[in-house]
Design an enzyme around this catalytic site. Structure first.
Site, PDB file in Angstrom:
ATOM      1  N   GLY A   1       0.827  -1.199   0.000  1.00 31.90           N
ATOM      2  CA  GLY A   1       0.000   0.000   0.000  1.00 31.90           C
ATOM      3  C   GLY A   1       0.859   1.245   0.000  1.00 31.90           C
ATOM      4  N   TYR A   2       0.461   2.247  -0.773  1.00 29.20           N
ATOM      5  CA  TYR A   2       1.228   3.485  -0.878  1.00 29.20           C
ATOM      6  C   TYR A   2       0.328   4.719  -0.764  1.00 29.20           C
ATOM      7  CZ  TYR A   2      -0.631   3.050  -5.594  1.00 29.20           C
ATOM      8  OH  TYR A   2      -1.490   2.899  -6.655  1.00 29.20           O
ATOM      9  N   GLY A   3      -0.970   4.501  -0.570  1.00 32.14           N
ATOM     10  CA  GLY A   3      -1.941   5.581  -0.395  1.00 32.14           C
ATOM     11  C   GLY A   3      -2.671   5.377   0.917  1.00 32.14           C
ATOM     12  N   SER A   4      -3.988   5.307   0.863  1.00 30.04           N
ATOM     13  CA  SER A   4      -4.762   5.161   2.097  1.00 30.04           C
ATOM     14  C   SER A   4      -4.511   3.835   2.811  1.00 30.04           C
ATOM     15  CB  SER A   4      -6.255   5.336   1.827  1.00 30.04           C
ATOM     16  OG  SER A   4      -6.707   4.370   0.901  1.00 30.04           O
TER      17      SER A   4
ATOM     18  N   GLU B   1     -10.574  -1.038  -4.420  1.00 28.84           N
ATOM     19  CA  GLU B   1      -9.588  -0.494  -5.355  1.00 28.84           C
ATOM     20  C   GLU B   1      -9.956  -0.713  -6.826  1.00 28.84           C
ATOM     21  OE1 GLU B   1      -7.203   1.318  -4.097  1.00 28.84           O
ATOM     22  OE2 GLU B   1      -7.482   0.712  -2.023  1.00 28.84           O
TER      23      GLU B   1
END
Length: 195
Positions: A17-20, A95
């Protein structure tokens, strides 16, 4: 690639994960590790008309853009057994159905470890109808400052991601993220002063 296909013959799976996802995974996992993937840069180039915006005023969320010289820091979550199946079902809706992201397997490098592990990552590409593409930090910050969706204010998404980077990756300078954060906070300050 269908996310479920990556489970074939495996007892566990890492999801990057790189966002929320770095601050709100919303699925059960065995363990998590901070680290990075190479060959991608994080950009607020994806539109969001569900979680952080709507059809009239889409929010902006991050996706990954290929760049051989870049790396993106985030968190990988290890899921196994029933956790893996449940997390993939959940992430498919969060997603893929609502966000239009595709999946890909990448090398994830946990901080302080030399050997990478394969991880599943969700990426929105430029052929996605919600893809907004590049804009100045000021334009992106202004859009984020006023957008809101079913999961909350777009500003919360931005601020929590910036907070994660400062706390968990203090040596990493994410100029794109921090310039947009400054621009969005300037817009908020102007809006508050006008009241």
């Amino acid at each position: 690639m269908k996310p479920q296909d990556v489970l074939a013959g495996k007892s566990s799976l890492w999801i990057f994960g790189y966002g929320s996802l770095v601050w709100k995974p919303d699925f059960k996992y065995k363990r998590s590790k901070v680290g990075y993937i190479g060959g991608y840069k994080r950009r607020f180039w994806h539109g969001d008309n569900f979680h952080r915006g709507n059809d009239e005023l889409p929010g902006r969320v991050v996706t990954l853009i290929e760049d051989d010289d870049a790396s993106t820091w985030g968190v990988a979550f290890e899921v196994s057994g029933a956790q893996a199946e449940e997390s993939l079902k959940y992430l498919n809706v969060r997603e893929t159905v609502c966000g239009g992201y595709l999946t890909k397997m990448v090398d994830f490098y946990p901080e302080g470890e030399s050997a990478p592990v394969q991880a599943l990552v969700y990426i929105a590409t430029s052929d996605n109808p919600l893809f907004l593409g590049p804009a100045s930090p000021e334009e992106i910050g202004a859009q984020i400052a006023v957008s809101r969706g079913k999961s909350g204010h777009n500003l919360e998404y931005l601020l929590r991601l910036a907070e994660f980077m400062r706390q968990s990756c203090p040596r990493v300078e994410d100029e794109h993220l921090f310039h947009i954060e400054a621009a969005a906070l300037s817009v908020v300050a102007l809006l508050l002063a006008a009241q």
